[in-house]
Design a protein around this motif. Structure first.
Motif, PDB file in Angstrom:
ATOM      1  N   ARG A 216      30.731  56.815  43.119  1.00 49.38           N
ATOM      2  CA  ARG A 216      31.577  57.289  44.217  1.00 49.38           C
ATOM      3  C   ARG A 216      31.177  56.660  45.549  1.00 49.38           C
ATOM      4  NH1 ARG A 216      33.981  57.881  48.024  1.00 49.38           N
ATOM      5  NH2 ARG A 216      35.024  59.709  48.922  1.00 49.38           N
ATOM      6  N   ARG A 217      29.866  56.499  45.776  1.00 52.64           N
ATOM      7  CA  ARG A 217      29.407  55.963  47.063  1.00 52.64           C
ATOM      8  C   ARG A 217      29.140  54.459  47.031  1.00 52.64           C
ATOM      9  NH1 ARG A 217      25.109  59.340  45.224  1.00 52.64           N
ATOM     10  NH2 ARG A 217      23.255  58.132  44.632  1.00 52.64           N
ATOM     11  N   GLY A 218      29.447  53.811  45.891  1.00 49.63           N
ATOM     12  CA  GLY A 218      29.286  52.361  45.797  1.00 49.63           C
ATOM     13  C   GLY A 218      27.843  51.920  45.706  1.00 49.63           C
ATOM     14  N   ASP A 219      26.980  52.736  45.116  1.00 45.57           N
ATOM     15  CA  ASP A 219      25.547  52.454  45.023  1.00 45.57           C
ATOM     16  C   ASP A 219      25.276  51.620  43.765  1.00 45.57           C
ATOM     17  OD1 ASP A 219      22.824  52.440  44.821  1.00 45.57           O
ATOM     18  OD2 ASP A 219      22.559  54.584  45.159  1.00 45.57           O
ATOM     19  N   ARG A 220      25.439  50.317  43.888  1.00 50.80           N
ATOM     20  CA  ARG A 220      25.270  49.421  42.751  1.00 50.80           C
ATOM     21  C   ARG A 220      23.824  49.357  42.260  1.00 50.80           C
ATOM     22  NH1 ARG A 220      30.083  48.514  40.357  1.00 50.80           N
ATOM     23  NH2 ARG A 220      31.684  47.913  41.859  1.00 50.80           N
ATOM     24  N   GLN A 221      22.862  49.459  43.181  1.00 49.98           N
ATOM     25  CA  GLN A 221      21.456  49.391  42.800  1.00 49.98           C
ATOM     26  C   GLN A 221      21.087  50.515  41.830  1.00 49.98           C
ATOM     27  OE1 GLN A 221      19.139  47.113  43.275  1.00 49.98           O
ATOM     28  NE2 GLN A 221      17.617  48.346  42.153  1.00 49.98           N
ATOM     29  N   LEU A 238      29.853  53.079  27.966  1.00 50.33           N
ATOM     30  CA  LEU A 238      30.548  54.250  28.497  1.00 50.33           C
ATOM     31  C   LEU A 238      30.205  54.455  29.961  1.00 50.33           C
ATOM     32  CD1 LEU A 238      32.426  56.589  27.674  1.00 50.33           C
ATOM     33  CD2 LEU A 238      30.392  57.898  27.054  1.00 50.33           C
ATOM     34  N   TYR A 239      28.929  54.299  30.320  1.00 54.39           N
ATOM     35  CA  TYR A 239      28.501  54.433  31.716  1.00 54.39           C
ATOM     36  C   TYR A 239      29.254  53.427  32.592  1.00 54.39           C
ATOM     37  CZ  TYR A 239      25.358  54.782  35.755  1.00 54.39           C
ATOM     38  OH  TYR A 239      24.847  54.979  37.018  1.00 54.39           O
ATOM     39  N   LYS A 240      29.346  52.184  32.127  1.00 54.32           N
ATOM     40  CA  LYS A 240      30.044  51.138  32.897  1.00 54.32           C
ATOM     41  C   LYS A 240      31.514  51.490  33.100  1.00 54.32           C
ATOM     42  CE  LYS A 240      27.296  47.140  31.339  1.00 54.32           C
ATOM     43  NZ  LYS A 240      27.354  45.919  30.503  1.00 54.32           N
ATOM     44  N   LYS A 241      32.191  51.898  32.010  1.00 54.15           N
ATOM     45  CA  LYS A 241      33.630  52.157  32.096  1.00 54.15           C
ATOM     46  C   LYS A 241      33.940  53.337  33.009  1.00 54.15           C
ATOM     47  CE  LYS A 241      35.095  50.153  27.683  1.00 54.15           C
ATOM     48  NZ  LYS A 241      35.917  49.105  28.326  1.00 54.15           N
ATOM     49  N   ILE A 242      33.145  54.415  32.906  1.00 54.11           N
ATOM     50  CA  ILE A 242      33.403  55.578  33.751  1.00 54.11           C
ATOM     51  C   ILE A 242      33.070  55.255  35.205  1.00 54.11           C
ATOM     52  CG2 ILE A 242      32.721  57.965  34.225  1.00 54.11           C
ATOM     53  CD1 ILE A 242      32.340  58.328  31.219  1.00 54.11           C
ATOM     54  N   SER A 243      31.979  54.537  35.424  1.00 53.57           N
ATOM     55  CA  SER A 243      31.622  54.148  36.794  1.00 53.57           C
ATOM     56  C   SER A 243      32.701  53.267  37.409  1.00 53.57           C
ATOM     57  CB  SER A 243      30.272  53.412  36.795  1.00 53.57           C
ATOM     58  OG  SER A 243      29.224  54.271  36.407  1.00 53.57           O
ATOM     59  N   ASP A 244      33.249  52.343  36.616  1.00 53.63           N
ATOM     60  CA  ASP A 244      34.325  51.481  37.118  1.00 53.63           C
ATOM     61  C   ASP A 244      35.565  52.301  37.447  1.00 53.63           C
ATOM     62  OD1 ASP A 244      32.751  49.249  36.864  1.00 53.63           O
ATOM     63  OD2 ASP A 244      33.657  48.567  34.972  1.00 53.63           O
ATOM     64  N   SER A 245      35.883  53.286  36.598  1.00 55.57           N
ATOM     65  CA  SER A 245      37.047  54.127  36.854  1.00 55.57           C
ATOM     66  C   SER A 245      36.879  54.912  38.154  1.00 55.57           C
ATOM     67  CB  SER A 245      37.256  55.085  35.677  1.00 55.57           C
ATOM     68  OG  SER A 245      38.380  55.912  35.884  1.00 55.57           O
ATOM     69  N   ILE A 246      35.671  55.449  38.377  1.00 54.55           N
ATOM     70  CA  ILE A 246      35.410  56.182  39.625  1.00 54.55           C
ATOM     71  C   ILE A 246      35.505  55.242  40.817  1.00 54.55           C
ATOM     72  CG2 ILE A 246      33.651  57.443  40.939  1.00 54.55           C
ATOM     73  CD1 ILE A 246      32.621  58.517  38.225  1.00 54.55           C
ATOM     74  N   ASN A 248      37.143  52.448  41.112  1.00 54.19           N
ATOM     75  CA  ASN A 248      38.532  52.040  41.347  1.00 54.19           C
ATOM     76  C   ASN A 248      39.338  53.154  42.015  1.00 54.19           C
ATOM     77  OD1 ASN A 248      38.061  49.553  40.177  1.00 54.19           O
ATOM     78  ND2 ASN A 248      38.740  50.190  38.142  1.00 54.19           N
ATOM     79  N   THR A 249      39.008  54.402  41.703  1.00 52.52           N
ATOM     80  CA  THR A 249      39.711  55.538  42.299  1.00 52.52           C
ATOM     81  C   THR A 249      39.492  55.597  43.810  1.00 52.52           C
ATOM     82  OG1 THR A 249      39.539  56.819  40.259  1.00 52.52           O
ATOM     83  CG2 THR A 249      39.941  58.058  42.278  1.00 52.52           C
ATOM     84  N   TYR A 250      38.272  55.259  44.245  1.00 48.62           N
ATOM     85  CA  TYR A 250      37.919  55.384  45.665  1.00 48.62           C
ATOM     86  C   TYR A 250      37.758  54.017  46.332  1.00 48.62           C
ATOM     87  CZ  TYR A 250      36.979  60.143  44.193  1.00 48.62           C
ATOM     88  OH  TYR A 250      37.109  61.418  43.670  1.00 48.62           O
ATOM     89  N   ASP A 251      38.329  52.989  45.720  1.00 45.97           N
ATOM     90  CA  ASP A 251      38.136  51.614  46.190  1.00 45.97           C
ATOM     91  C   ASP A 251      38.483  51.440  47.671  1.00 45.97           C
ATOM     92  OD1 ASP A 251      37.547  48.796  45.737  1.00 45.97           O
ATOM     93  OD2 ASP A 251      39.704  48.492  45.952  1.00 45.97           O
ATOM     94  N   GLN A 252      39.573  52.077  48.121  1.00 44.51           N
ATOM     95  CA  GLN A 252      40.014  51.902  49.503  1.00 44.51           C
ATOM     96  C   GLN A 252      39.135  52.645  50.505  1.00 44.51           C
ATOM     97  OE1 GLN A 252      42.530  49.782  50.176  1.00 44.51           O
ATOM     98  NE2 GLN A 252      42.561  49.386  47.959  1.00 44.51           N
ATOM     99  N   GLU A 253      38.304  53.559  49.995  1.00 48.65           N
ATOM    100  CA  GLU A 253      37.510  54.384  50.897  1.00 48.65           C
ATOM    101  C   GLU A 253      36.080  53.882  51.059  1.00 48.65           C
ATOM    102  OE1 GLU A 253      37.713  58.447  49.587  1.00 48.65           O
ATOM    103  OE2 GLU A 253      39.834  58.258  49.062  1.00 48.65           O
ATOM    104  N   LEU A 254      35.648  52.965  50.190  1.00 49.62           N
ATOM    105  CA  LEU A 254      34.262  52.496  50.231  1.00 49.62           C
ATOM    106  C   LEU A 254      34.083  51.409  51.285  1.00 49.62           C
ATOM    107  CD1 LEU A 254      33.529  52.335  46.397  1.00 49.62           C
ATOM    108  CD2 LEU A 254      32.753  54.069  48.021  1.00 49.62           C
TER     109      LEU A 254
END
Length: 254
Positions: A216-221, A238-246, A248-254
């Motif tokens: 959600r907060r874009g914390d790639r590390q 599964l971790y990658k896919k769910i993280s990507d979905s989250i 993408n949901t907030y892409d404009q806000e990060l």
């Protein structure tokens, strides 16, 4: 008084039979199951029989059986004048075959025999094939629940899909979290306050507003570190896919 015969021995049938025994205006006449011995946890005062019958004369026959069994059970109960109702969220009215009077009453809840619940708080989603059956169906549903909603088959299937994401998938996520703790000898009970708050705050916030965490907060590390800890390739994917979905949901806000 609506006279009902209930078919099924699983979780839904168990909770529905308890609700029918308490509901004003409903008389539960009989329990029916492929294996009557599977009804041992049900009220012992109720008559019971196998699918071969004979069945009591009822206004409604409720098939609280698995989706794959609905058609087969309906075929074994032919020529009945009662309104036949199944409880599936994912099956249409037509699965009941050649029954003249047929309908759906889908309880939108997760059921386990070990868990008590207040059935009146369970939304019932109804659909009838004939207008002349809708009044009886609505009367029965309203006796069981405070929330009765009429949806067509396609709407109900989408609602069931939403429920699978919300309940079944989220429960599996909890299982995976518990398994990680178990593998590392961390007491699973430490997760319980987090589980409670996760669901409690959704009563006042939308899921979009309630989302937190590294994706959600874009914390790639942090996400890279988490992936490094996961030895199981399926959990990692599964971790990658769910993280990507989250993300993408907030892409404009990060």
């Amino acid at each position: 008084m609506i006279k009902v015969v209930l078919v099924g021995s699983g979780n839904v049938a168990y909770h529905m039979h308890r609700a029918m025994l308490k509901a004003p205006g409903i008389s539960l006449l009989q329990l029916v199951a492929r294996r009557p011995e599977a009804l041992s946890e049900f009220d012992t005062s109720l008559p019971r029989t196998g699918l071969e019958g004979p069945l009591e004369q009822a206004d409604v026959i409720v098939l609280a059986v698995s989706d794959t069994a609905i058609g087969e059970v309906a075929r074994k109960l032919p020529g009945l004048d009662a309104l036949m109702v199944h409880t599936s969220g994912a099956s249409g009215v037509g699965v009941l075959g050649n029954q003249r009077k047929k309908a759906v009453m889908y309880p939108l809840q997760t059921f386990s025999k070990q868990r008590e619940l207040t059935f009146q708080e369970v939304p019932l989603i109804i659909e009838s094939e004939r207008k002349e059956d809708s009044a009886l169906l609505h009367r029965m549903a309203s006796a069981l629940s405070n929330t009765v909603v009429e949806l067509n088959t396609l709407q109900r299937k989408y609602l069931h899909l939403a429920a699978v994401f919300l309940n079944n998938f989220s429960n599996h996520m909890v299982y995976l979290g518990e398994s990680i703790c178990q593998e590392q000898e961390i007491p699973m009970e430490i997760l319980h306050p987090l589980i409670r708050e996760t669901w409690a705050k959704l009563e006042t916030l939308s899921a979009r507003e309630a989302q937190t965490g590294p994706a959600r907060r874009g914390d790639r590390q942090t996400q890279r570190e988490h992936l490094g800890l996961l030895a199981d390739s399926s959990k990692k994917e599964l971790y990658k896919k769910i993280s990507d979905s989250i993300a993408n949901t907030y892409d404009q806000e990060l």
